[in-house]
Design an enzyme around this catalytic site. Structure first.
Site, PDB file in Angstrom:
ATOM      1  N   TYR A 120      10.075 -12.216   7.144  1.00  0.00           N
ATOM      2  CA  TYR A 120       8.585 -11.646   7.245  1.00  0.00           C
ATOM      3  C   TYR A 120       8.125 -10.798   5.667  1.00  0.00           C
ATOM      4  CZ  TYR A 120       9.405  -6.899   8.100  1.00  0.00           C
ATOM      5  OH  TYR A 120       9.850  -5.366   8.063  1.00  0.00           O
ATOM      6  N   CYS A 121       6.726 -10.936   5.499  1.00  0.00           N
ATOM      7  CA  CYS A 121       6.251 -10.208   4.589  1.00  0.00           C
ATOM      8  C   CYS A 121       5.036  -9.467   5.059  1.00  0.00           C
ATOM      9  CB  CYS A 121       6.178 -11.089   3.217  1.00  0.00           C
ATOM     10  SG  CYS A 121       5.184 -12.772   3.476  1.00  0.00           S
ATOM     11  N   ASP A 122       3.985  -9.516   4.297  1.00  0.00           N
ATOM     12  CA  ASP A 122       2.870  -8.653   4.629  1.00  0.00           C
ATOM     13  C   ASP A 122       1.941  -9.123   5.677  1.00  0.00           C
ATOM     14  OD1 ASP A 122       2.197  -6.162   3.633  1.00  0.00           O
ATOM     15  OD2 ASP A 122       1.375  -6.803   1.802  1.00  0.00           O
ATOM     16  N   CYS A 126       0.617 -13.620   2.219  1.00  0.00           N
ATOM     17  CA  CYS A 126       1.575 -13.544   1.631  1.00  0.00           C
ATOM     18  C   CYS A 126       2.470 -14.731   1.892  1.00  0.00           C
ATOM     19  CB  CYS A 126       2.400 -12.464   1.451  1.00  0.00           C
ATOM     20  SG  CYS A 126       3.217 -12.033   2.810  1.00  0.00           S
TER      21      CYS A 126
END
Lengths: 166, 174
Positions: A120-122, A126
């Site tokens: 996962y990221c933001d 993203c």
């Protein structure tokens, strides 16, 4: 304020407005003509790689991410940079920014085979989590899922989180 | 009394400096060129400039294309105006406003520990990250801009030349 000074100030503001309007017109005209910036074609959504078997990392919703988190069989990989990770992340997540993929790959290979890796990221703005999952897939690690809602959705749902100190 | 006369002396010296044609011209060349150079790469690649703005994490993503479209052209027009000496007070007012916004953005990014590049003169992501040197650079440009706001374009300028030709009073004090 004397009349001359007031006149000077009015003239200055008029000049500033004139330049602002000209800059706005030129900016929008140029980007429209060149199809850049605000007028550029929307960047395609990062595509998932398809492996030889026709499989690709699965995108999961927050409900499934939460379920896997609760089961304790998942390793969350936070692909944001270290500062963002330290400021707050999914509880127990490890931080591997995309640029460190190659150097950290061996440590991921060493994880037990039944562990699901969830990148996962933001959030939906993203795409490093998708790129990260694609690379894992290409490296032969297929037990990978992508939590595309990412940190923003997790935080908004007030699910378990933590911060780290350097 | 002595302090008062020293302060009067400083004000007098400052006023004299702001009437010095060569000093004003030098300020205009430096500030004008700085803004023209800063604008070019942003104009050519507004997307990269948009990424630089988003790195500051101040504006919401949907607004960013607007400043990324307008700001570079504002920098170019203000830079050219200052350089050639046309609409100098209006340009210096805009430049002062922009520099104050940039200063705030850099300081707030530093306070939040963001390790980002400025995106001021180059959009290269490998450029040096923001720091006190950037603050000093912005403050220097801000001082130059404020001087020009007070002094006006000076006599070695296109505006002065045009006013003289049309018979208008070239000096319009603030």
């Amino acid at each position: 304020m004397s009349e001359t000074a007031a006149k000077g100030l009015r003239l200055t503001i008029r000049e500033a407005l004139l330049i602002s309007v000209a800059a706005t017109i030129l900016g929008f005209a140029y980007t429209a003509l060149t199809q850049k910036g605000i007028f550029s074609a929307p960047s395609p959504t990062p595509v998932l790689l398809t492996s030889d078997e026709g499989l690709s990392p699965e995108m999961i919703q927050i409900e499934e991410a939460q379920e896997l988190f609760g089961s304790g069989t998942a390793v969350f990989i936070d692909t944001r940079d270290e500062l963002e990770y330290r400021a707050g992340h999914i509880k127990g997540a490890i931080n591997i920014p995309l640029v460190e993929f190659d150097t950290r790959l061996d440590s991921l290979r060493a994880l037990p085979g039944d562990e699901v890796l969830i990148t996962y990221c933001d959030g939906t703005e993203c795409s490093s989590c998708i790129e990260f999952a694609n690379r894992l897939y290409s490296a032969g690690i297929s037990n990978v899922k992508i939590f595309f809602g990412g940190w923003e959705e997790w935080k908004a749902s007030q699910l378990p989180m933590e911060t780290s100190t350097p | 009394m002595e302090g008062q006369s020293a302060s009067h002396g400083n004000v007098h010296a400052m006023k004299k400096l702001l009437r010095n044609t060569c000093f004003i011209l030098a300020l205009r060349i430096v500030l004008g060129l700085a803004f023209v150079v800063a604008s070019l790469e942003k104009i050519v690649d507004p997307d990269a400039f948009g990424i630089s703005i988003s790195n500051y994490k101040i504006l919401p993503a949907f607004i960013i294309p607007v400043p990324a479209t307008i700001l570079p052209w504002m920098e170019l027009l203000c830079g050219l105006s200052i350089f050639f000496g046309v609409l100098v007070r209006g340009s210096s007012l805009l430049i002062t406003t922009m520099l104050l916004v940039f200063l705030f953005a850099v300081l707030s990014a530093m306070a939040r520990g963001l390790d980002i590049t400025c995106g001021c003169f180059t959009q290269d992501p490998d450029a040096a990250t923001i720091g006190w040197i950037k603050i000093a650079e912005n403050i220097s440009l801000l001082c130059a801009s404020l001087c020009l706001f007070c002094s006006g374009e000076g006599s070695l300028s296109l505006d002065h030349y045009l006013r003289k030709r049309t018979g208008e009073d070239p000096a319009l004090p603030m």
